[in-house]
Design a protein around this motif. Sequence first.
Motif, PDB file in Angstrom:
ATOM      1  N   GLN B 600      53.963 -26.411   4.401  1.00  0.00           N
ATOM      2  CA  GLN B 600      52.656 -26.994   4.103  1.00  0.00           C
ATOM      3  C   GLN B 600      51.596 -26.527   5.081  1.00  0.00           C
ATOM      4  O   GLN B 600      50.475 -26.224   4.704  1.00  0.00           O
ATOM      5  CB  GLN B 600      52.751 -28.514   4.179  1.00  0.00           C
ATOM      6  CG  GLN B 600      53.594 -29.068   3.073  1.00  0.00           C
ATOM      7  CD  GLN B 600      52.965 -30.291   2.466  1.00  0.00           C
ATOM      8  OE1 GLN B 600      51.915 -30.748   2.928  1.00  0.00           O
ATOM      9  NE2 GLN B 600      53.567 -30.826   1.435  1.00  0.00           N
ATOM     10  N   MET B 602      51.541 -23.790   6.733  1.00  0.00           N
ATOM     11  CA  MET B 602      51.198 -22.407   6.480  1.00  0.00           C
ATOM     12  C   MET B 602      50.268 -22.275   5.272  1.00  0.00           C
ATOM     13  O   MET B 602      49.320 -21.503   5.283  1.00  0.00           O
ATOM     14  CB  MET B 602      52.464 -21.560   6.265  1.00  0.00           C
ATOM     15  CG  MET B 602      53.272 -21.318   7.527  1.00  0.00           C
ATOM     16  SD  MET B 602      52.269 -20.836   8.947  1.00  0.00           S
ATOM     17  CE  MET B 602      51.923 -19.132   8.529  1.00  0.00           C
ATOM     18  N   GLN B 603      50.549 -23.034   4.237  1.00  0.00           N
ATOM     19  CA  GLN B 603      49.699 -22.978   3.043  1.00  0.00           C
ATOM     20  C   GLN B 603      48.248 -23.296   3.403  1.00  0.00           C
ATOM     21  O   GLN B 603      47.319 -22.594   3.032  1.00  0.00           O
ATOM     22  CB  GLN B 603      50.167 -23.988   2.001  1.00  0.00           C
ATOM     23  CG  GLN B 603      51.389 -23.530   1.258  1.00  0.00           C
ATOM     24  CD  GLN B 603      51.697 -24.454   0.103  1.00  0.00           C
ATOM     25  OE1 GLN B 603      50.811 -25.097  -0.447  1.00  0.00           O
ATOM     26  NE2 GLN B 603      52.961 -24.519  -0.256  1.00  0.00           N
ATOM     27  N   ILE B 606      46.668 -20.497   5.505  1.00  0.00           N
ATOM     28  CA  ILE B 606      46.276 -19.328   4.727  1.00  0.00           C
ATOM     29  C   ILE B 606      45.001 -19.622   3.938  1.00  0.00           C
ATOM     30  O   ILE B 606      44.054 -18.835   3.913  1.00  0.00           O
ATOM     31  CB  ILE B 606      47.402 -18.913   3.761  1.00  0.00           C
ATOM     32  CG1 ILE B 606      48.564 -18.334   4.560  1.00  0.00           C
ATOM     33  CG2 ILE B 606      46.901 -17.887   2.757  1.00  0.00           C
ATOM     34  CD1 ILE B 606      49.786 -18.079   3.726  1.00  0.00           C
ATOM     35  N   LEU B 607      44.996 -20.805   3.347  1.00  0.00           N
ATOM     36  CA  LEU B 607      43.863 -21.190   2.517  1.00  0.00           C
ATOM     37  C   LEU B 607      42.581 -21.202   3.323  1.00  0.00           C
ATOM     38  O   LEU B 607      41.508 -20.878   2.827  1.00  0.00           O
ATOM     39  CB  LEU B 607      44.145 -22.588   1.962  1.00  0.00           C
ATOM     40  CG  LEU B 607      43.566 -22.948   0.622  1.00  0.00           C
ATOM     41  CD1 LEU B 607      43.856 -21.863  -0.376  1.00  0.00           C
ATOM     42  CD2 LEU B 607      44.196 -24.248   0.155  1.00  0.00           C
TER      43      LEU B 607
END
Lengths: 595, 619
Positions: B600, B602-603, B606-607
């Motif tokens: 989570q 990392m998501q 990145i976003l």
Amino acid sequence: MTKTGLLLKCLKGYKHKVAGIVIVTVLFVFVNLFMPLLFSFLVDQVVNGEPIENALVAKIVASLGGIETLRTHMYYGAILVMMTSVVICSSIFLRGKWNGEVSETLSQRLRDRLFHHLTLLPYAYHVQANTGDLIQRCTSDVDTVRRVFAGQISEFIYSLSTLIMAMTILFQIYPPLALVSISLLPFVFLFSIWFFIRNQKAFLIADEVEGELVDNINQNIAAIRVVKAFNREVYEAEQFDKRNRNNRDKWMNLMRYIGFYWGFSDFICYSSVLLVVVVGVGYCVRGDITIGNLFVFMTYQTMVTFPIRNLGRLLSDLGKVRVSLGRLLEILNVPAEDIYRGETPELRGDIIFENVSFQYDDGNQEVLRDLSFTIKQGETIAIMGPTGSGKSSLVHLLTRLYDYNAGSIRINGTELRDIQKQYLRRMVGIVLQEPFLFSKTIYDNIRLSSPNAREEDIKRASKIASIDEVIVEFDAGYQTMVGERGVTLSGGQKQRIAIARTVINQTPILIFDDSLSAVDTETDANIRSALQQLNKNTTTIIITQRITSSETADHILVLDEGRILQEGSHQQLISQKGLYQRIYQLQSRLEGDKA
Amino acid sequence: MSEFEEKEYQSNSLDRGLWAKIFRLLGEHKKHLLLLLLFNVIAGLFESTIPLLMRHAINNFTVSYIPSDLTNFAFLVLFVIIVQAVNVFIFLWQAAKVEMNFNYSVRKKTFNHLQNLSFSYYDKTSLGWIVARLTSDIGRLSEIISWGLMDMIWGLSQMIFTAIIMLWVDWRLALIVLFVVPLIAVISSWFQVRILKNYRDVRKTNSQITAAFSEGISGAKTIKTMVLEDNQNREFNDLTTTMRTKSIRAALLSSIFMPIVFCLSHFASAGLIWYGGEKVLSGVLAFGTLMMFVQYSGNFFEPLRQIARLMAEMQLAQASGERIMTLLEEEPAIVDSPEVIAKYGTIFEPKPQNYEVIDGNVEFKDITFYYKKEEPILEHFNLKVKSGQTIALVGETGSGKSTIVNLLCRFYEPISGEILIDGVDYRQRSLGWLHSQLGYVLQAPHLFSGSIRDNIRYGKLDASEEEIIHAAKLVNAHDFVESLEKGYDTDVGEGGNRLSTGQKQLISFARALIRKPTIFVLDEATSSIDTETEKIIQEAIERVLKGHTSFIIAHRLSTIVNADRILVIRKGQIVEDGTHKELMKKRDYYFRLYTNQYNQEMQQRILNERGGFKDETQN
């Protein structure tokens, strides 16, 4: 609206009572002043047998059967006193009653108007509003206005008309003594005005110091765990003692002024009575006035000087009303949203965006730029994008919390701008990012917008939102109070209750504005699949930062800086180079690790 | 707050025991109180003499006029008036002194007592309740003890003097006046109780209205999106209608009361005119005397009304007094034994010269703890930590990890078992000894309003400027502080709200670190912060924990990768124990937790790493 306009509007239907208050007060003053005259007449003419000089009085006495009758029947006098008393008492009663009715009606109307207006102010206003300041205005400023009508006006009229009438009578009896009696009044008045203006500051300072003290208590108790963990009890006690001492000293200082004020103004008031008595005795001895007259002078002197002392305070209070009304108008003059005008076409959930651009009134940058896409009825679409990419603005447009600047949004063919806001918002359910729950029971919170919902509806909505099992665990179940007086809910629980209260309405369009973020992935999935089963015709828009939430959507939009960067189904996007694919790969790699 | 204030009070009788306790609190202010009463009585006496003197002048000088006598008389009255003015000043001031001094000393006592109470008290008592005790209850009590008492004495003395003078001059006329006194007394007390009750009702509704405004404003967005306008307006209107009805009823009650009492006193005057007038005509009575009685007949109304109001207010004040006493009599749940106090002193009189320096070996020995017996949190829990180790506690909400550190800090004490610090049960040493060597960062980093410097210095009151800056540098706070316009003098606002969450956390690290604690406890904040700050905070944490025995309750698992030991707590038991590497190898609970979170994080990263992905999509 002007200050007077506002007052007149809120007093509608009660103006005759305001006039009534004025009349009754003047009547009261008149009769109140008549009482000493009556006593003087009874003492001088009836008991002491002095001649009647006033023609009107003579006529009245004659009609009662002459002075002799009064003398042989002393109870006539007593009856006269009682009759006067009845007038005094009824005027006091009416004044109190009308004061209450007028001021309470006024404040109710002001409060209702404010509340109503606040609910209708645009979304943009509430985003920036200072809650504390608004509440302050709606409560204490309304109260300032209320108090004027609850008594200050009649007090003011009382003081003023007592002064005028008493002086008129005194000047009629004997002008030279009347001059003596009026001579010290300006001093009383000026002294009290001077005092209240001067001490307004001292009052403010004392209030401020008290505020600091309360702040200190608040902070200490709120942070008591820090205090104890840091072993700072002694330090805190010392800090508090400083403020506590300061508070005590400031108030004592103020009270010394006030004591001085009362002492000194008592001195002036009594001196003026003494002056009248001393000078009056001289006139009386010379035969210029009767003893009865002297009594009248003495009594009036007491009756006039003490209200004059009040005038200073009243004037400074009345000044505050203007300020308060002004502060209320600052709210009421902000244009409200019209939620009642517009068309009410059938909305099924087909949405078309065509070259839509949007920019906030106070911003200089477009938040959404030239967006075009189509959503069909029953589709689920996911919107992803970094913070500030315009995701939230996009769904705000759909409920007309803001209106778009260019392009066209149509729902089932009707231009969004033409649809009645109230109707539109009933058709488009939106769960906000940070939902607000009311301090009611959970049950009442869920059926907030559908008061006729049955118990099974509420239960079903809670199950869809995966919150039912949490609620039944509480001691009071669905009757548990939310907020300070009840349970403190976690962010995720609040979000789920907000979902329940939105889905209960089965709106054709449903929007989740990142409202599943505080819920774990599994619950998130459960909620989404429950929604799918609920109604296949509902158009659902989900704003999310999680790929697991977008996976099952029919269509995915990736936004950045107000534009659509990527668009397509999950399958399409994972095979496209880009952000979506990167996130996806990350996830599958981790899952691979696990396996 | 007002809600607590308005708590209903049932009993109508005066509680003697309680008032005795309250008057014992008055203790040192007795002198002022006596002075107040004395001057009050004198002022009352003078107040009723002045009309008597004036009357005397009119009666005498108009009959036999001697100018020098009149002058003498005028000076006499002037003297009386001046004395009276001074009297008024003195007793008002004395009353304020009694009020404020009593207020001050009870507040001080209560506040200090609150510093001694344990966490368990604050767990069950709301902030609003305590603040209402310290502000409105103490305020009300001191008001009634000073001004209330003063009004009462004033009224009583005025009534008694007037009655004595009247009876002395002509007892028959006096009886006519005194006849209405008991009537007025009964009516007044009947009305005052009801007026006060109505008034309380009104205030209660008023606080509901304030709450409704607050909800309407804070919930405006929700009201709008859910189209609740009409609904809310209707509910609000119900409330204001209740308010209006109740207020008008209260106003009516007072406006009936006043005329009735007026009427009664006029009744006495009429009786005087009738009976007295005939006496004057038959030459038995001087008419000056008659006029004096007419004047005096009005003197009973105001004091009686005051006393009736006071009796009603005493009931309110009694409720306040009761609540303050309950607070003052609340025993702290955690206290040191007399032997410990003898050696180490109390919280307010510590003997730090006897404090042993903590090395940092900690042992939980067979600890059992619960709030409710049916729901045990820890059962026979054991844990041994070597000095200098970093221990991370991981687990779900309610697993018991917070309880472990709370027990360690002795905010609660174990029900059974013992906690040894450097081999000695910590109950054999004082609370002050432990807390003065503790560095504690709470989950919600509560700062105090004041400057950043003051907030860091809170950890060590005599810290030098260098020490403060050094601490700030260690936790990576120095740079952001320097970038602020006022640097270390920046006001952090109430509760630190002018700073961002991340900044608040850094300052609270610095505050704990500057103490050079031997045991460090960190309850990591859950609230999300941006990636940049998170990196800074993680670095800070690592640096802060080095060299101390430290316990972290971690929510972001990336924080604890380098901990010496990670304990996974479930249902009060240690289910996994080892380093990050060891636990990851196990592929059990910790592994799942970590991978999920990592995913989570990392998501999101990145976003939000805008630049990164834009380049890619453009390619």
